[in-house]
Design an enzyme around this catalytic site. Sequence first.
Site, PDB file in Angstrom:
ATOM      1  N   CYS A 161     -12.928  82.909  67.375  1.00 41.49           N
ATOM      2  CA  CYS A 161     -13.626  83.079  66.170  1.00 41.49           C
ATOM      3  C   CYS A 161     -13.126  81.919  65.123  1.00 41.49           C
ATOM      4  O   CYS A 161     -13.299  80.861  65.376  1.00 41.49           O
ATOM      5  CB  CYS A 161     -13.989  84.535  65.471  1.00 41.49           C
ATOM      6  SG  CYS A 161     -15.291  84.525  64.592  1.00 41.49           S
TER       7      CYS A 161
ATOM      8  N   HIS B  52     -14.816  88.150  69.151  1.00 42.19           N
ATOM      9  CA  HIS B  52     -13.437  88.985  68.906  1.00 42.19           C
ATOM     10  C   HIS B  52     -13.099  89.819  70.159  1.00 42.19           C
ATOM     11  O   HIS B  52     -12.993  91.046  69.909  1.00 42.19           O
ATOM     12  CB  HIS B  52     -13.723  89.863  67.686  1.00 42.19           C
ATOM     13  CG  HIS B  52     -13.812  89.123  66.387  1.00 42.19           C
ATOM     14  ND1 HIS B  52     -12.552  88.891  65.585  1.00 42.19           N
ATOM     15  CD2 HIS B  52     -14.672  88.545  65.918  1.00 42.19           C
ATOM     16  CE1 HIS B  52     -13.104  88.060  64.592  1.00 42.19           C
ATOM     17  NE2 HIS B  52     -14.067  87.873  64.729  1.00 42.19           N
TER      18      HIS B  52
ATOM     19  N   GLU C 272     -10.209  90.993  70.602  1.00 42.13           N
ATOM     20  CA  GLU C 272      -9.078  92.071  70.161  1.00 42.13           C
ATOM     21  C   GLU C 272      -9.524  93.076  69.531  1.00 42.13           C
ATOM     22  O   GLU C 272      -8.588  94.139  69.385  1.00 42.13           O
ATOM     23  CB  GLU C 272      -8.041  91.509  69.212  1.00 42.13           C
ATOM     24  CG  GLU C 272      -8.691  90.971  67.850  1.00 42.13           C
ATOM     25  CD  GLU C 272      -9.785  89.896  67.643  1.00 42.13           C
ATOM     26  OE1 GLU C 272      -9.980  89.189  68.948  1.00 42.13           O
ATOM     27  OE2 GLU C 272     -10.227  89.537  66.666  1.00 42.13           O
TER      28      GLU C 272
END
Length: 224
Positions: free
Chosen positions: A112, A204, A206
Amino acid sequence: LRLPQFFLSGTVVLMFMPSHLKRCSQPVAGNAAVGVLALQGDVSEHISAFESAIQNLGLTIPVIPIRKAEQISDLIALAIPGGESTTIMRLIDQNGMRNIIQNFEGGIFATCAGMVVAARDLIDETRFTPLDLLDITVNRNAFGRQRESFEADLHMAGFDTPFHAIFIRAPIITRAGPDVTILAEIPQGIVAAKKGKKLILSFHPEISHDLRMHEYFLTDVLGL
Ligand code: GLN
């Protein structure tokens, strides 16, 4: 049967060992670690995701937050997390990290805002100069205000099933140089790309409770 001495050496034993056994808690040389750039953004989520991915793979590699330039050159890889690219870039420069990251030979995992930081060129953004870690042009806020966040099931090269990706004010790659491998695209543009030891994502991974992207980085991109 008398085997030659070299046949019993650790290196040769490792050569003939199936790869899933080699991975079994194999320490990586020296005090090398995976670093997560901890200037701004979703640092702790990346640290946890890498710790879980490393454990799943049976590797033993510490994951550490990076706040100082001198921590970078010994790392196996540096993750540049999502957040606010203008802020991350300003703090990279204030902390004297620009040249060190540009010359860093380990892996880069940029997500990102990290994609914006890693770009060669940005569309409609003149307030800062990104790091030019690979030959891509990035549109920082490609989705404008009306569609700031969305989710999509991505067909990612090398994955058996789609990866559920979460996009938050996501950037997009509008042009990739000939030496850049495109791994995933949506109608608006390229959202995952790779060059050598660098993996660059618009979304994203994560926060999606799917560690495959971190695992892919460690195994396929870094060859651990
Ligand atoms: N578009 C944002 C930026 O340029 C990045 C958003 C994010 O990291 N979630 O900083």
